[in-house]
Design an enzyme around this catalytic site. Structure first.
Site, PDB file in Angstrom:
ATOM      1  CG  ASN A  86      -1.751   1.213   1.384  1.00  0.00           C
ATOM      2  OD1 ASN A  86      -1.855   2.004   0.447  1.00  0.00           O
ATOM      3  ND2 ASN A  86      -2.356   1.393   2.553  1.00  0.00           N
ATOM      4  N   GLY A  90       1.911   2.578  10.924  1.00  0.00           N
ATOM      5  CA  GLY A  90       2.869   3.666  10.789  1.00  0.00           C
ATOM      6  C   GLY A  90       3.522   4.110  12.087  1.00  0.00           C
ATOM      7  N   GLY A 131       2.578  -1.000   4.415  1.00  0.00           N
ATOM      8  CA  GLY A 131       2.561   0.414   4.044  1.00  0.00           C
ATOM      9  C   GLY A 131       3.972   0.942   3.856  1.00  0.00           C
TER      10      GLY A 131
HETATM   11  P1  PGA Z   1       2.392   0.594   7.778  1.00  0.00           P
HETATM   12  O1  PGA Z   1       0.966   0.792   7.086  1.00  0.00           O
HETATM   13  O2  PGA Z   1       2.971  -0.686   7.236  1.00  0.00           O
HETATM   14  O3  PGA Z   1       3.176   1.801   7.350  1.00  0.00           O
HETATM   15  O4  PGA Z   1       2.162   0.522   9.239  1.00  0.00           O
HETATM   16  C1  PGA Z   1       0.103  -0.293   6.870  1.00  0.00           C
HETATM   17  C2  PGA Z   1      -1.158   0.182   6.208  1.00  0.00           C
HETATM   18  O5  PGA Z   1      -1.623   1.298   6.540  1.00  0.00           O
HETATM   19  O6  PGA Z   1      -1.731  -0.500   5.364  1.00  0.00           O
END
Ligand code: PGA
Length: 243
Positions: free
Chosen positions: A8, A173, A226
């Protein structure tokens, strides 16, 4: 079923040049993962879908969008319909991501409308659910997840093209990924509400150091990645850890 690893990209990268090189660096021929043992879906911003399409076949990956609208066509400035995605050879769409729920006011009802319309158009769904930190602290995690699943899939007759991504909001995140043991329990809980072979993925601060554990120990059927999906080398390590 092969594990499903989804990138993503969110609203990144900012230029077409960067998107081009990221697509090519993630591709199977350049980086050596094996599409016979893992399915990779890249979800770039809408603006880079056409470029992704050009590289997808050779790169061995499938393309997904990060959102979709629930109407077919008409006066909905700025929106994109499921048919448009389908007609652009996009196979997957993320629906109900917590950033959309939080920043764009998406309710379970809107998520449900989007899922129904996207399925009708023949898209495969990555249906995101997850509790906030507050809900978790209040002991409401399971209640929230159950509500999101039941409302999101309300009146959906056939869910064979639905994949569920469990993404605790507090883990997205933040670098604070969910413990493997807790993820395992939560995935087992989610599986009570879907089909036996519905894939349930984990997402939230997935990195190459923890990715393999989710697939091998927590029973996740894949990962939604993400931040780490913007670093080609790191993402490829994640893909390989799931093979
Ligand atoms: P992250 O995001 O891997 O940066 O924690 C995952 C997501 O929001 O799909």
């Amino acid at each position: 079923m092969k594990p499903l690893i989804i990138a993503n990209w969110k609203m990144n990268p900012v230029s077409l040049e960067e998107a081009k090189s990221l697509f090519s660096a993630l591709g199977e021929p350049t980086s050596g993962w094996n599409k016979r043992s893992v399915e990779v879906v890249i979800c770039p911003p809408f603006a880079w879908l056409a470029e992704g399409r050009q590289q997808a076949t050779e790169g061995g990956f499938t393309l997904g969008a990060q959102d979709v609208f629930y109407e077919d066509k008409g006066a909905f400035t700025g929106e994109i319909s499921p048919e448009m995605l389908k007609s652009s050879n996009v196979d997957y769409v993320i629906i109900g991501h917590s950033e959309r729920r939080k920043n764009f006011g998406e309710t379970d009802e809107i998520v449900n409308k989007k899922i129904k319309k996207a399925l009708e158009a023949g898209l495969k769904i990555i249906f995101c659910i997850g509790e906030t930190e507050e809900e978790r602290k209040a002991g409401k995690k399971n209640e929230v997840l159950q509500r999101q699943i039941q409302e999101g899939l309300k009146d959906v007759i056939d869910i064979k093209d639905v994949n569920v991504a469990y993404e605790p909001v507090w883990a997205i995140g933040t670098g604070n990924n969910c413990e493997v043991e807790e993820t395992k329990e939560t995935i087992e809980f989610i599986k009570k509400f879907v089909l036996k072979d519905t894939r349930v993925l984990y997402g939230g601060s997935v990195k190459s150091e923890n990715s393999g554990n989710y697939v091998k120990d927590a029973g996740a059927d894949g990962l939604l990645v993400g931040g780490a999906s913007l670093d080609a080398e790191e993402f490829v390590k994640i893909v390989k850890s799931a093979e």
